[in-house]
Design a protein around this motif. Structure first.
Motif, PDB file in Angstrom:
ATOM      1  N   LYS A 271      13.598 -16.404  -3.909  1.00  0.00           N
ATOM      2  CA  LYS A 271      12.783 -17.118  -2.927  1.00  0.00           C
ATOM      3  C   LYS A 271      13.663 -17.599  -1.776  1.00  0.00           C
ATOM      4  O   LYS A 271      14.757 -18.108  -1.997  1.00  0.00           O
ATOM      5  N   ILE A 272      13.142 -17.456  -0.560  1.00  0.00           N
ATOM      6  CA  ILE A 272      13.919 -17.804   0.624  1.00  0.00           C
ATOM      7  C   ILE A 272      13.124 -18.775   1.491  1.00  0.00           C
ATOM      8  O   ILE A 272      12.003 -18.471   1.901  1.00  0.00           O
ATOM      9  N   ASP A 273      13.702 -19.961   1.738  1.00  0.00           N
ATOM     10  CA  ASP A 273      13.112 -20.939   2.644  1.00  0.00           C
ATOM     11  C   ASP A 273      13.815 -20.820   3.990  1.00  0.00           C
ATOM     12  O   ASP A 273      15.037 -21.025   4.083  1.00  0.00           O
ATOM     13  N   ILE A 274      13.052 -20.504   5.038  1.00  0.00           N
ATOM     14  CA  ILE A 274      13.614 -20.386   6.386  1.00  0.00           C
ATOM     15  C   ILE A 274      13.197 -21.630   7.160  1.00  0.00           C
ATOM     16  O   ILE A 274      12.010 -21.907   7.320  1.00  0.00           O
ATOM     17  N   ILE A 275      14.166 -22.397   7.639  1.00  0.00           N
ATOM     18  CA  ILE A 275      13.888 -23.681   8.298  1.00  0.00           C
ATOM     19  C   ILE A 275      14.588 -23.727   9.655  1.00  0.00           C
ATOM     20  O   ILE A 275      15.615 -23.054   9.853  1.00  0.00           O
ATOM     21  N   PRO A 276      14.055 -24.496  10.592  1.00  0.00           N
ATOM     22  CA  PRO A 276      14.717 -24.631  11.897  1.00  0.00           C
ATOM     23  C   PRO A 276      15.935 -25.548  11.823  1.00  0.00           C
ATOM     24  O   PRO A 276      15.911 -26.574  11.146  1.00  0.00           O
ATOM     25  N   TRP A 277      16.973 -25.165  12.517  1.00  0.00           N
ATOM     26  CA  TRP A 277      18.207 -25.949  12.579  1.00  0.00           C
ATOM     27  C   TRP A 277      18.034 -27.093  13.568  1.00  0.00           C
ATOM     28  O   TRP A 277      17.348 -26.972  14.581  1.00  0.00           O
ATOM     29  N   SER A 278      18.656 -28.241  13.288  1.00  0.00           N
ATOM     30  CA  SER A 278      18.625 -29.385  14.202  1.00  0.00           C
ATOM     31  C   SER A 278      19.937 -30.135  14.101  1.00  0.00           C
ATOM     32  O   SER A 278      20.499 -30.297  13.010  1.00  0.00           O
ATOM     33  N   GLU A 279      20.437 -30.597  15.252  1.00  0.00           N
ATOM     34  CA  GLU A 279      21.659 -31.397  15.255  1.00  0.00           C
ATOM     35  C   GLU A 279      21.389 -32.820  14.796  1.00  0.00           C
ATOM     36  O   GLU A 279      22.322 -33.531  14.405  1.00  0.00           O
ATOM     37  N   ASP A 280      20.129 -33.249  14.864  1.00  0.00           N
ATOM     38  CA  ASP A 280      19.743 -34.563  14.346  1.00  0.00           C
ATOM     39  C   ASP A 280      19.698 -34.479  12.822  1.00  0.00           C
ATOM     40  O   ASP A 280      18.860 -33.776  12.253  1.00  0.00           O
ATOM     41  N   ILE A 281      20.613 -35.181  12.169  1.00  0.00           N
ATOM     42  CA  ILE A 281      20.756 -35.040  10.721  1.00  0.00           C
ATOM     43  C   ILE A 281      19.502 -35.476   9.989  1.00  0.00           C
ATOM     44  O   ILE A 281      19.139 -34.908   8.951  1.00  0.00           O
ATOM     45  N   ALA A 282      18.794 -36.494  10.500  1.00  0.00           N
ATOM     46  CA  ALA A 282      17.572 -36.958   9.844  1.00  0.00           C
ATOM     47  C   ALA A 282      16.482 -35.894   9.921  1.00  0.00           C
ATOM     48  O   ALA A 282      15.824 -35.582   8.923  1.00  0.00           O
ATOM     49  N   ARG A 283      16.305 -35.315  11.097  1.00  0.00           N
ATOM     50  CA  ARG A 283      15.297 -34.264  11.253  1.00  0.00           C
ATOM     51  C   ARG A 283      15.679 -33.026  10.454  1.00  0.00           C
ATOM     52  O   ARG A 283      14.826 -32.382   9.836  1.00  0.00           O
ATOM     53  N   PHE A 284      16.973 -32.704  10.473  1.00  0.00           N
ATOM     54  CA  PHE A 284      17.431 -31.530   9.721  1.00  0.00           C
ATOM     55  C   PHE A 284      17.210 -31.717   8.222  1.00  0.00           C
ATOM     56  O   PHE A 284      16.841 -30.778   7.510  1.00  0.00           O
ATOM     57  N   ALA A 285      17.417 -32.949   7.725  1.00  0.00           N
ATOM     58  CA  ALA A 285      17.185 -33.233   6.311  1.00  0.00           C
ATOM     59  C   ALA A 285      15.711 -33.070   5.966  1.00  0.00           C
ATOM     60  O   ALA A 285      15.369 -32.547   4.892  1.00  0.00           O
ATOM     61  N   CYS A 286      14.837 -33.520   6.860  1.00  0.00           N
ATOM     62  CA  CYS A 286      13.394 -33.351   6.636  1.00  0.00           C
ATOM     63  C   CYS A 286      13.042 -31.871   6.539  1.00  0.00           C
ATOM     64  O   CYS A 286      12.264 -31.459   5.667  1.00  0.00           O
ATOM     65  N   ASN A 287      13.638 -31.060   7.416  1.00  0.00           N
ATOM     66  CA  ASN A 287      13.379 -29.618   7.373  1.00  0.00           C
ATOM     67  C   ASN A 287      13.956 -28.992   6.105  1.00  0.00           C
ATOM     68  O   ASN A 287      13.343 -28.100   5.508  1.00  0.00           O
TER      69      ASN A 287
END
Length: 401
Positions: A271-287
């Motif tokens: 299984k592969i989860d494709i998520i958007p990258w973000s420099e904001d660590i909080a937003r990136f953690a949510c993704n």
């Protein structure tokens, strides 16, 4: 003449079939004849072998030094004898003479053959190493040849590669003759020749598969920023786009998931989860915690730690089976992640408030107690002073009497 034609044909065949530089083969031939000749003459003569491309034969020359008085007849020649061959020769010159190279014995010929085989093998190894050293981190296709102590030996055509047991996908079973795709992670030089190391569990394997399936990734429009894998089970892929008009996640997923499905099929259902990258660590953690929905994120940048609050019905989804989802998210973000449900977070907040309120009430009671104690001390002090005043008035007592 027929022998010479056969030799030229053999050289051309070796160059064509083995893909070895022609000069390397010629040097091997010359060395083979020289070795056989030295063995025949017991290294008593100064010999040199050269390949004649016109005649197609390896010519053998014997060299002697021109001296006035001969001490070693195999390596020296007198000046008078030398001038019979070359009138212009002087003392100290080296005089070469062609000798017959066709009179070698069967053993000498076999020695020459072994030298050629060895030289050809060394040249093959060098060619293979140079070819595959430039192909490191490339996905290649081979055929399973055999098993060796848990490792798979893969036939790549001109070379043989090794897929170690620790680099194999869990629960994958192969048989001799099966085709397999893997990524080249290393090329090692061993006494037996170059050893090509393959892997199917390395994160770069996933990146290369997407590069082959997604044109936007191959062209550099979509960039793969981070990959973490639990091989054979689940993976998370963080992507970003250099073009604001291109959705990185949509490009990797493809129409109706066709692109990602091809990669999943190659990795046997991983299984592969494709998520958007973000420099904001909080937003990136949510993704990174997707598919779970995150309510709140508290960031501790000094300790690289995150406290994540999710809805009660999202807690098990955020943690994942055996903690897999949160573990992959932590590796992807590089932070320690602590997940709490909204109910637990509210309860913890209430306890913290109650603890704070109780501490404040206790402090107020202590202050009131201290004030009462001060007042009591003051009363007792006044009483003592009153008694002392009575005791120190004898004259008044006598007057009363």
């Amino acid at each position: 003449m027929e022998t010479n034609i056969s030799l030229k044909h053999a050289i051309e065949q070796i160059v064509k079939e083995k893909g070895i530089d022609r000069q390397v083969v010629l040097e091997a031939m010359e060395q083979a004849v020289l070795t056989a000749a030295n063995k025949k003459y017991r290294n008593t003569r100064d010999l040199e072998a050269r390949y004649n491309s016109d005649t197609g034969e390896v010519e053998l020359f014997e060299f002697v030094i021109v001296v006035e008085e001969v001490e070693d007849s195999y390596k020296e020649i007198s000046l008078d004898e030398a001038r019979e061959i070359d009138p212009d020769v002087e003392v100290g010159d080296s005089l070469g003479e062609k000798i017959d190279s066709s009179g070698f014995t069967r053993i000498a010929a076999q020695t020459a053959k072994q030298v050629i085989i060895q030289k050809v093998r060394e040249a093959e190894r060098e060619t293979i190493f140079n070819e595959y050293s430039d192909r490191q981190w490339e996905v290649i296709t081979g055929m399973v040849r055999r098993f060796e102590k848990g490792d798979l030996l893969i036939d790549l055509g001109r070379a043989e590669a090794v897929l170690p047991s620790k680099e194999q996908m869990p629960r994958e079973v192969y048989r001799p003759g099966d085709r397999i795709r893997a990524i080249i992670t290393d090329i090692r030089v061993t006494p037996k020749g170059p050893q090509i190391i393959l892997s199917r569990t390395h994160p770069s394997m996933l990146a290369k598969l997407f590069e082959a399936e997604v044109p936007e990734v191959a062209e550099g429009i979509v960039e793969i920023n981070a990959i973490v894998r639990d091989p054979g089970s689940r993976a998370k892929l963080a992507v970003s786009s250099n073009d604001p008009d291109v959705d990185p996640v949509g490009a990797c997923v493809g129409m109706r998931g066709s692109r990602v499905q091809n990669v999943v099929s190659e990795l046997r259902g991983e299984k592969i989860d494709i998520i958007p990258w973000s420099e904001d660590i909080a937003r990136f953690a949510c993704n990174a915690l997707s598919p779970a929905q995150v309510s709140k994120v508290f960031v501790d940048e000094d300790n690289r730690a995150l406290e994540v609050v999710v809805a009660d019905d999202q807690l098990s989804l955020a943690i994942g089976k055996r903690g897999q989802n949160v573990s992959l998210a932590a590796r992807l973000t590089g932070c320690r992640i602590d997940i709490k449900s909204e109910a637990k977070a509210a309860e913890a907040e209430l306890q913290a408030y109650a603890s704070y309120d109780g501490t404040q009430l206790e402090d107020e009671e202590m202050e009131e107690g201290e004030v009462a104690a001060d007042e009591q001390d003051a009363v007792e002090t006044d009483a003592v002073e009153t008694v002392e005043t009575v005791e120190t008035a004898p004259e008044a007592e006598e007057t009363v009497e």
